[in-house]
Enzyme design. Structure first.
Site, PDB file in Angstrom:
ATOM      1  N   CYS A 182      -0.102  -1.775   4.280  1.00 35.02           N
ATOM      2  CA  CYS A 182       0.767  -2.923   3.980  1.00 35.02           C
ATOM      3  C   CYS A 182       0.116  -3.969   3.367  1.00 35.02           C
ATOM      4  O   CYS A 182      -0.507  -3.722   2.432  1.00 35.02           O
ATOM      5  CB  CYS A 182       1.824  -3.473   5.242  1.00 35.02           C
ATOM      6  SG  CYS A 182       0.556  -4.056   6.680  1.00 35.02           S
ATOM      7  N   ALA A 183       0.120  -5.202   3.728  1.00 37.15           N
ATOM      8  CA  ALA A 183      -0.571  -6.284   3.085  1.00 37.15           C
ATOM      9  C   ALA A 183      -1.993  -6.642   3.956  1.00 37.15           C
ATOM     10  O   ALA A 183      -2.965  -6.581   3.240  1.00 37.15           O
ATOM     11  CB  ALA A 183       0.216  -7.590   3.130  1.00 37.15           C
TER      12      ALA A 183
END
Length: 247
Positions: A205-206
């Protein structure tokens, strides 16, 4: 709306300032709950009653000794380390709850922070998943393998700013139950084939938190061959990953 991930500060606030529209649901067993729990949370033991949230209101009250939350309320699920909460999220969605979120750190994070820790250790259990680093992912981007799928669980707007080559996007916050869909439903919604259960899914994800939650949920849907790129996009870009192309 589903798939929000809450941190300690928000859970602490709710424990001190109950919100009539939000219910903290602890899915550990009663003996675990009695030992320590987040104030204002209710206990719906997932292992003993995996379909607890599907029960009618009367049965729910008789078993759990508390009123069943209405489907209009937001449920924030927690357990010991995150795994059972992720599995219970699937049941909550099937039961008709549309606003279901997770406290990924769960009681492990809660107790650590309550004792004065400023940063909790690894929040969710990743037992059974393979850890990936920048070099591992770089090799997969440059030389894709048919039996491995890079799964970006960020939201589409985040992916617009940068998309990792060869990855697919299954946004965890807006489509947490994507991997529970049938092959036809999945392809209709995402416009590409659903990964096979024998493929290895490598989540990112981030910063890694959503990837861990998505990996836990994927395993509950039968995808047992999983990996996590904990550094995720932040680490990828910090190492110049945006300059790497698929060959």
């Amino acid at each position: 709306m589903t798939g929000k991930l809450y941190e300690y500060e928000h859970i602490k606030f709710l424990s001190q300032n109950p919100n009539p529209h939000t219910v903290l649901v602890d899915v550990r067993e009663p003996e675990e709950f009695q030992e320590i729990n987040v104030p204002t949370s209710i206990n719906v033991a997932y292992r003993s009653y995996p379909d607890g949230l599907k029960m009618d209101a009367e049965t729910f009250f008789n078993i759990f000794k508390t009123k069943k939350p209405s489907c209009e309320k937001e449920l924030i699920l927690l357990c010991a380390r995150g795994r059972r909460a992720s599995e219970a999220l699937k049941v909550a969605l099937e039961a008709g709850y549309t606003n279901v979120s997770l406290y990924p750190g769960s009681l492990k994070d809660w107790t650590y922070r309550e004792r004065g820790g400023s940063t909790a250790p690894l929040a969710m259990s990743t037992a059974g998943s393979k850890p990936y680093n920048f070099q591992d992912v770089k090799k997969l981007v440059q030389h894709p393998e048919q039996d491995k799928v890079l799964v970006d669980v960020r939201e589409p707007k985040e992916v617009e700013s940068y998309k990792m080559p060869t990855s697919i996007n299954l946004p965890f916050q807006t489509a947490p139950s994507a991997l529970s869909l049938s092959d036809d439903e999945f392809e209709e919604q995402f416009q590409f084939p659903k990964p096979k259960s024998n493929q290895e899914l490598i989540f990112f994800c981030a910063k890694g938190m959503r990837a861990k939650a998505a990996e836990e949920l994927a395993r509950s849907y039968g995808f047992k061959n999983t990996g996590i790129y904990e550094g995720s996009i932040n680490d990828w870009l910090a190492h110049g990953g945006d300059k790497i192309k698929s060959e």
